[in-house]
Write an enzyme that holds these catalytic residues in place. Structure first.
Site, short mmCIF file in Angstrom:
data_model
loop_
_atom_site.label_atom_id
_atom_site.label_comp_id
_atom_site.label_asym_id
_atom_site.label_seq_id
_atom_site.Cartn_x
_atom_site.Cartn_y
_atom_site.Cartn_z
N THR A 273 0.83 -1.20 0.00
CA THR A 273 0.00 0.00 0.00
C THR A 273 0.87 1.26 0.00
O THR A 273 0.68 2.17 -0.80
CB THR A 273 -0.93 0.00 1.24
OG1 THR A 273 -1.73 -1.19 1.19
CG2 THR A 273 -1.82 1.22 1.28
N ASN B 234 -4.98 -9.49 -8.09
CA ASN B 234 -5.13 -10.23 -6.84
C ASN B 234 -6.43 -11.01 -6.75
O ASN B 234 -6.56 -11.91 -5.94
CB ASN B 234 -5.01 -9.27 -5.64
CG ASN B 234 -5.80 -8.00 -5.82
OD1 ASN B 234 -5.61 -7.27 -6.79
ND2 ASN B 234 -6.71 -7.75 -4.92
N THR C 30 13.12 4.99 11.09
CA THR C 30 14.08 3.94 11.42
C THR C 30 13.71 2.65 10.70
O THR C 30 12.54 2.25 10.70
CB THR C 30 14.09 3.71 12.95
OG1 THR C 30 14.45 4.95 13.56
CG2 THR C 30 15.08 2.63 13.36
N CYS D 201 -8.91 -7.29 1.49
CA CYS D 201 -8.88 -5.93 2.02
C CYS D 201 -10.23 -5.24 1.87
O CYS D 201 -10.53 -4.31 2.58
CB CYS D 201 -7.82 -5.09 1.31
SG CYS D 201 -6.64 -6.06 0.41
C1 LIG Z 1 -1.96 -6.51 -5.81
C2 LIG Z 1 -1.81 -5.95 -4.43
N1 LIG Z 1 -1.30 -4.72 -4.27
C3 LIG Z 1 -1.13 -4.18 -3.06
C4 LIG Z 1 -1.48 -4.87 -1.91
C5 LIG Z 1 -1.30 -4.21 -0.58
O1 LIG Z 1 -0.16 -4.67 0.05
P1 LIG Z 1 0.07 -4.53 1.63
O2 LIG Z 1 -0.91 -5.43 2.28
O3 LIG Z 1 1.50 -4.96 1.83
O4 LIG Z 1 -0.12 -3.09 1.97
C6 LIG Z 1 -2.00 -6.16 -2.03
C7 LIG Z 1 -2.41 -6.94 -0.83
O5 LIG Z 1 -3.55 -7.23 -0.60
C8 LIG Z 1 -2.18 -6.71 -3.31
O6 LIG Z 1 -2.69 -7.93 -3.50
#
Ligand SMILES: Cc1ncc(COP(=O)(O)O)c(C=O)c1O
Length: 381
Positions: A72, A150, A236, A321
């Site tokens: 993200t 995803n 950090t 998510c």
């Molecule tokens: C294609 C994709 N991009 C970004 C993310 C977000 O990553 P993170 O959970 O490390 O913030 C995900 C995770 O769900 C993802 O599948």
């Protein structure tokens, strides 16, 4: 009850060898990489080794690795950081099936006066390279197209996209959170300027990722402070997580990938054969090795998920998510699934530990659950 986990696209467990490697960096080698004493310098040396390892894995010859808190943050930094640092160009191009952290960043920028082109995808989730080419204009600063989707597993042709971006002299960013270490990614060959990766999809810890950027690219940092990470990301460094990320790069082997592809294909065949109301979403070719996505007519994916959960099986409905919001699934919309059918979708994602026995148990339970729900559905009456 033995748990069967089939939601590896949401996250993976940390495997023992990764956990073992990280432990010392909590308990003994806890130095701050900015400190000049031996503990700090030891940590710094190890972190630099991980940076090199990531570069090697991606064939990044002329790039910097910026550690972040995950996918993200990397995606936010890539897009906001780039447009804020290059104010004269105000147009970006993304696809309609990007992860929310790209889509919502684009929406946020639109409110600030930036222009965004959202590329269509076909019914398997592929962008149209001609539409991409036509959409690039003088004001375009960036094209951001994810590698593996995803939800439906579509693998875009990064090489062709990179070629177009190079010819048209625009920067190319890709979100490779789902494909990193599962698919070939070569930053030189594919002409990728910026790439997002993270650790928790590849058996590493959560809360760590990286944005890898070509040398010379200007970014406005999102976090200001001590000037860590070449000034692009202050704070950090999370040394234990970075060490775990480095180790996780080696976890998925060629044999694991082959095994996941075989199991995935077996499951697709069985489900389509044994459940007449099922339909596969996403491509049959150029599909991420561990992804399955099905639509079941007349019933709700959420009901399937909850009933499987009661049987000890973990899957997902849209992306993890967003499954706790009631927004319609933007990927389903983009591939042309009508709104009233989009609720009938489930995603199954396999891991290196997944066995044939587990997939058989899953399929057997799924058949029963789908039958029960379909029999009860008012839509079949
Ligand atoms: C294609 C994709 N991009 C970004 C993310 C977000 O990553 P993170 O959970 O490390 O913030 C995900 C995770 O769900 C993802 O599948």
């Amino acid at each position: 009850m033995k748990q069967i986990y089939l939601d590896y696209a949401a996250t993976t467990p940390v495997v023992k060898e990764v956990y073992d490697e990280m432990k010392d960096y909590f308990l003994k080698n806890y130095g701050n990489t900015s400190s000049l004493h031996i503990l700090g310098q030891n940590a710094d040396e190890k972190v630099e080794k991980v940076r090199e390892k990531i570069k090697q894995k991606l064939n990044a010859k002329d790039h910097k690795v910026i550690f972040t808190s995950g996918g993200t943050e990397s995606n936010n930094l890539a897009i906001k950081g780039l447009v804020y640092a290059n104010k004269e160009k105000k147009h970006i191009i993304i696809s309609k099936i990007e992860h929310d952290c790209i889509l919502k960043t684009a929406k946020f920028l639109e409110k600030q006066g930036y222009e965004v082109t959202y590329l269509n995808v076909d019914k398997e989730g592929f962008i149209d390279l001609k539409q991409l080419e036509k959409s690039i204009k003088k004001e375009t600063i960036l094209v951001s197209i994810m590698h593996a989707n995803n939800e439906i597993g579509t693998l875009q042709n990064l090489k062709e996209i990179g070629k177009i971006c190079k010819e048209k002299k625009v920067l190319f960013h890709t979100d490779a959170c789902q494909s990193f270490t599962k698919e070939k990614i070569d930053l030189e060959e594919f002409n990728i300027d910026l790439i997002t990766i993270n650790a928790h999809k590849i058996y590493g810890p959560k809360g760590i990722g990286a944005l890898v950027i070509k040398n010379g690219i200007k970014l406005t940092p999102l976090l200001h402070g001590g000037g860590h990470e070449y000034g692009f990301r202050s704070g950090t460094l999370n040394v234990p997580a970075i060490i775990g990320f480095g180790k996780a790069i080696d976890v998925i082997s060629k044999e694991d990938i082959k095994k996941m592809i075989d199991l995935r294909n077996y499951m697709i065949k069985e489900i389509l054969k044994k459940i007449p109301t099922s339909k596969l979403n996403g491509p049959t070719e150029n599909r991420l090795c561990n992804n399955l996505n099905f639509l079941f007519n007349y019933i709700e994916g959420e009901s399937i998920l909850l009933q499987l959960d009661m049987e000890g099986i973990c899957i997902s409905t849209g992306s993890a998510c967003s499954s706790n919001t009631l927004e319609t699934n933007h990927v389903a919309n983009a591939i042309g699934i009508p709104k009233d059918k989009a609720n009938g979708i489930i995603r199954i994602s396999l891991g290196i530990e997944t066995t044939k026995e587990e997939t058989d148990i899953f399929i057997e339970k799924l058949i029963k659950i789908v039958k029960r729900l379909t029999d009860m559905s008012p839509l079949t009456k």
